[in-house]
Design an enzyme around this catalytic site. Structure first.
Site, PDB file in Angstrom:
ATOM      1  N   ARG A  30      -0.452   0.395  -0.064  1.00 30.44           N
ATOM      2  CA  ARG A  30      -1.526   1.095   0.403  1.00 30.44           C
ATOM      3  C   ARG A  30      -2.292   0.002   0.710  1.00 30.44           C
ATOM      4  O   ARG A  30      -2.633  -0.907   0.162  1.00 30.44           O
ATOM      5  CB  ARG A  30      -1.975   2.158  -0.319  1.00 30.44           C
ATOM      6  CG  ARG A  30      -1.030   3.528  -0.422  1.00 30.44           C
ATOM      7  CD  ARG A  30      -1.821   4.624  -1.075  1.00 30.44           C
ATOM      8  NE  ARG A  30      -2.960   4.213  -2.040  1.00 30.44           N
ATOM      9  CZ  ARG A  30      -3.984   4.676  -1.835  1.00 30.44           C
ATOM     10  NH1 ARG A  30      -4.293   5.602  -1.178  1.00 30.44           N
ATOM     11  NH2 ARG A  30      -4.873   4.480  -3.021  1.00 30.44           N
ATOM     12  N   LYS A  33       2.456   0.732 -13.544  1.00 37.76           N
ATOM     13  CA  LYS A  33       3.175   1.319 -12.210  1.00 37.76           C
ATOM     14  C   LYS A  33       4.767   1.094 -12.045  1.00 37.76           C
ATOM     15  O   LYS A  33       5.067  -0.111 -11.996  1.00 37.76           O
ATOM     16  CB  LYS A  33       2.278   0.799 -11.268  1.00 37.76           C
ATOM     17  CG  LYS A  33       2.808   1.394  -9.638  1.00 37.76           C
ATOM     18  CD  LYS A  33       1.526   1.222  -8.665  1.00 37.76           C
ATOM     19  CE  LYS A  33       1.650   1.293  -7.191  1.00 37.76           C
ATOM     20  NZ  LYS A  33       0.622   1.064  -6.521  1.00 37.76           N
ATOM     21  N   ARG A  70      -9.926   4.256 -10.865  1.00 38.82           N
ATOM     22  CA  ARG A  70      -9.243   3.711 -11.963  1.00 38.82           C
ATOM     23  C   ARG A  70     -10.169   4.385 -13.142  1.00 38.82           C
ATOM     24  O   ARG A  70     -11.116   4.997 -12.989  1.00 38.82           O
ATOM     25  CB  ARG A  70     -10.473   2.462 -11.924  1.00 38.82           C
ATOM     26  CG  ARG A  70      -9.973   1.404 -10.857  1.00 38.82           C
ATOM     27  CD  ARG A  70      -8.839   0.824 -11.487  1.00 38.82           C
ATOM     28  NE  ARG A  70      -8.044  -0.157 -10.400  1.00 38.82           N
ATOM     29  CZ  ARG A  70      -7.221   0.210  -9.241  1.00 38.82           C
ATOM     30  NH1 ARG A  70      -7.207   1.248  -9.112  1.00 38.82           N
ATOM     31  NH2 ARG A  70      -6.859  -0.582  -8.515  1.00 38.82           N
TER      32      ARG A  70
HETATM   33  P1  ATP Z   1      -5.117   2.528  -6.065  1.00 36.59           P
HETATM   34  O1  ATP Z   1      -4.393   3.221  -5.054  1.00 36.59           O
HETATM   35  O2  ATP Z   1      -5.604   3.470  -7.071  1.00 36.59           O
HETATM   36  O3  ATP Z   1      -5.961   1.507  -5.734  1.00 36.59           O
HETATM   37  P2  ATP Z   1      -3.042   0.562  -6.681  1.00 36.59           P
HETATM   38  O4  ATP Z   1      -3.882  -0.488  -7.306  1.00 36.59           O
HETATM   39  O5  ATP Z   1      -1.644   0.722  -7.478  1.00 36.59           O
HETATM   40  O6  ATP Z   1      -3.928   1.861  -6.908  1.00 36.59           O
HETATM   41  P3  ATP Z   1      -2.042   0.684  -4.167  1.00 36.59           P
HETATM   42  O7  ATP Z   1      -2.592   0.174  -2.927  1.00 36.59           O
HETATM   43  O8  ATP Z   1      -1.425   1.889  -4.402  1.00 36.59           O
HETATM   44  O9  ATP Z   1      -2.890   0.120  -5.372  1.00 36.59           O
HETATM   45  O10 ATP Z   1      -0.747  -0.166  -4.467  1.00 36.59           O
HETATM   46  C1  ATP Z   1      -0.334  -1.524  -4.149  1.00 36.59           C
HETATM   47  C2  ATP Z   1      -0.556  -2.585  -5.448  1.00 36.59           C
HETATM   48  O11 ATP Z   1       0.588  -2.135  -6.259  1.00 36.59           O
HETATM   49  C3  ATP Z   1      -0.800  -4.037  -5.171  1.00 36.59           C
HETATM   50  O12 ATP Z   1      -1.926  -4.437  -5.015  1.00 36.59           O
HETATM   51  C4  ATP Z   1      -0.030  -4.556  -6.549  1.00 36.59           C
HETATM   52  O13 ATP Z   1      -1.235  -4.645  -7.559  1.00 36.59           O
HETATM   53  C5  ATP Z   1       0.743  -3.373  -6.845  1.00 36.59           C
HETATM   54  N1  ATP Z   1       2.309  -3.905  -6.730  1.00 36.59           N
HETATM   55  C6  ATP Z   1       2.916  -4.487  -5.853  1.00 36.59           C
HETATM   56  N2  ATP Z   1       4.139  -4.530  -6.119  1.00 36.59           N
HETATM   57  C7  ATP Z   1       4.275  -3.838  -7.320  1.00 36.59           C
HETATM   58  C8  ATP Z   1       5.540  -3.383  -8.141  1.00 36.59           C
HETATM   59  N3  ATP Z   1       6.714  -3.813  -7.715  1.00 36.59           N
HETATM   60  N4  ATP Z   1       5.434  -2.617  -8.982  1.00 36.59           N
HETATM   61  C9  ATP Z   1       4.151  -2.312  -9.292  1.00 36.59           C
HETATM   62  N5  ATP Z   1       2.940  -2.714  -8.870  1.00 36.59           N
HETATM   63  C10 ATP Z   1       3.034  -3.314  -7.679  1.00 36.59           C
HETATM   64  C1  BTN Z   2       1.676   1.601  -3.003  1.00 27.19           C
HETATM   65  O1  BTN Z   2       1.731   1.726  -4.125  1.00 27.19           O
HETATM   66  O2  BTN Z   2       0.667   0.915  -2.319  1.00 27.19           O
HETATM   67  C2  BTN Z   2       2.756   2.017  -1.967  1.00 27.19           C
HETATM   68  C3  BTN Z   2       3.995   1.119  -1.888  1.00 27.19           C
HETATM   69  C4  BTN Z   2       5.311   1.438  -1.298  1.00 27.19           C
HETATM   70  C5  BTN Z   2       6.325   0.481  -1.368  1.00 27.19           C
HETATM   71  C6  BTN Z   2       7.465   0.903  -0.473  1.00 27.19           C
HETATM   72  S1  BTN Z   2       8.694   0.052  -0.437  1.00 27.19           S
HETATM   73  C7  BTN Z   2       9.634   0.887   0.985  1.00 27.19           C
HETATM   74  C8  BTN Z   2       8.465   1.057   1.968  1.00 27.19           C
HETATM   75  N1  BTN Z   2       8.336  -0.149   2.949  1.00 27.19           N
HETATM   76  C9  BTN Z   2       7.076  -0.846   2.726  1.00 27.19           C
HETATM   77  O3  BTN Z   2       6.818  -1.645   3.205  1.00 27.19           O
HETATM   78  N2  BTN Z   2       6.549  -0.094   1.722  1.00 27.19           N
HETATM   79  C10 BTN Z   2       7.210   1.138   1.177  1.00 27.19           C
END
Ligand code: ATP
Ligand code: BTN
Length: 327
Positions: A120, A185, A321
């Site tokens: 995201r 996560k 957070r």
């Molecule tokens: P929020 O949406 O509350 O900001 P978030 O910090 O998880 O939550 P997202 O945009 O939902 O942010 O997810 C993207 C983030 O997920 C990246 O910035 C990284 O920190 C994390 N991320 C990337 N790959 C992975 C993974 N394989 N497992 C867990 N976290 C990951």
């Molecule tokens: C998040 O937590 O921010 C969302 C992560 C979503 C990852 C999946 S992996 C399959 C699909 N293809 C992408 O490029 N992103 C989603």
């Protein structure tokens, strides 16, 4: 990686020794090409042992995606038509393109490797080669995008239910749509839409689930992460897990289509990791709002109790957070 490297990887996936000569014969290439393929596999984070006189062997067997095995786990009634790719830029990007070209409802693309997985808010999503499930589902709704609030929460609930049935206990939901285990996560969801607010909409639901995280990958992720193999304490059959996730996604989406998020709300809230906790929500434009997370509304909005009363926060470009536990 080149297609040959994936072919060699499929032969090595069983974790047994394979001589360079036998591999070269099996994949119809020279021994030098096999050696190069093994180099490529290693460069992508999969450890390979080489023993003189015995050949190559993976440090750990790998469960690779396989259309036949997946279909057997899915059974006859599943509506999905699944395409399994060695790699893609991002399964979401690819399926969005396919949706524009008219791909049918319930098309699924899963990839062993994404060159540029997206999270995201334009954040990167990291996953090792064959160490995660990274897939996208195309769902065509007759309703307009305006009625799809709560969809990402519904999908999060589907993932937690499926993971629980798979033997992962203690997974919870972080609003709007992260699956976490003790603040780590475990899975993320990226929903992207095409269509008008009122007309039919095509929704691409991207899911990334960590199955086996290497130390190298953990250090690339800038927050704490968890993976299914560590939580279940055993090797994961990725075809079986993917089938379990798709089955539950189908079940939840049918319910969501029928009645929206409302009937799923209570179950979502039961698994909400910040229920009644103090949280801070960053809003688009740089402002923030603090309060107590009092659960979610029937449209999926976070109900934030502030000094000025309870405010619904809609998911959009917001980040949540925890700042401590409420009394
Ligand atoms: P929020 O949406 O509350 O900001 P978030 O910090 O998880 O939550 P997202 O945009 O939902 O942010 O997810 C993207 C983030 O997920 C990246 O910035 C990284 O920190 C994390 N991320 C990337 N790959 C992975 C993974 N394989 N497992 C867990 N976290 C990951
Ligand atoms: C998040 O937590 O921010 C969302 C992560 C979503 C990852 C999946 S992996 C399959 C699909 N293809 C992408 O490029 N992103 C989603």
């Amino acid at each position: 990686m080149k297609p040959l490297a994936y072919t060699v990887l499929r032969w090595l996936a069983d974790g047994e020794f394979h001589s360079g000569e036998a591999l070269a014969r099996a994949v119809d290439a020279s021994r030098a090409s096999v050696w190069n393929a093994v180099q490529e596999i290693e460069a992508n984070g999969v450890e390979v042992y080489r023993i003189r006189g015995r050949g190559y062997r993976l440090a750990q067997p790998l469960s690779l995606l396989d259309a036949g095995a997946l279909q057997r786990w899915l059974g006859e009634s599943a509506p999905f038509s699944v395409e399994i790719l060695n790699e893609a830029e991002s399964t979401n990007t690819l399926l969005l393109e396919r949706a524009r070209e008219g791909a049918p409802h319930a098309s699924v693309i899963a990839a062993e490797w994404q060159r540029a997985g997206r999270g995201r808010l334009n954040r990167p999503w990291h996953a090792g080669l064959a160490g995660a499930l990274t897939f996208s589902v195309l769902w065509r709704f007759s309703q307009g995008a305006a009625t799809l609030a709560g969809l990402s929460l519904a999908v999060g609930l589907a993932l937690v239910r499926a993971l629980e049935a798979f033997g992962v206990s203690g997974a919870g939901l972080k609003w709007p749509n992260d699956v976490v285990w003790r603040q780590r996560k475990l899975a993320g969801i990226l929903i992207e839409m095409q269509g008008e607010a009122l007309g039919p909409s095509a929704v691409v639901i991207g899911v990334g689930v960590n199955v086996r995280l290497s130390n190298a990958l953990q250090t690339r992720i800038d927050q704490a992460a968890a993976d299914v193999e560590t939580l279940t304490g055993q090797p994961v059959d990725r075809n079986r897990l993917l089938a379990a996730l798709l089955t539950e996604i189908n079940r939840v989406l049918l319910e969501f289509e029928r009645a929206g998020f409302a009937p799923l709300r209570e179950d979502w809230q039961r698994r909400h990791v910040h229920q009644d906790c103090a949280v801070r929500v960053s809003l688009p434009g740089g402002s923030a709002e603090s309060g107590l997370a009092r659960g979610v509304g029937s449209d999926g909005a976070l109900l934030l109790e502030t000094a000025q009363g309870v405010k619904p926060i809609h998911s959009g470009d917001v980040s949540l957070r925890a700042v401590g536990r409420a009394a």
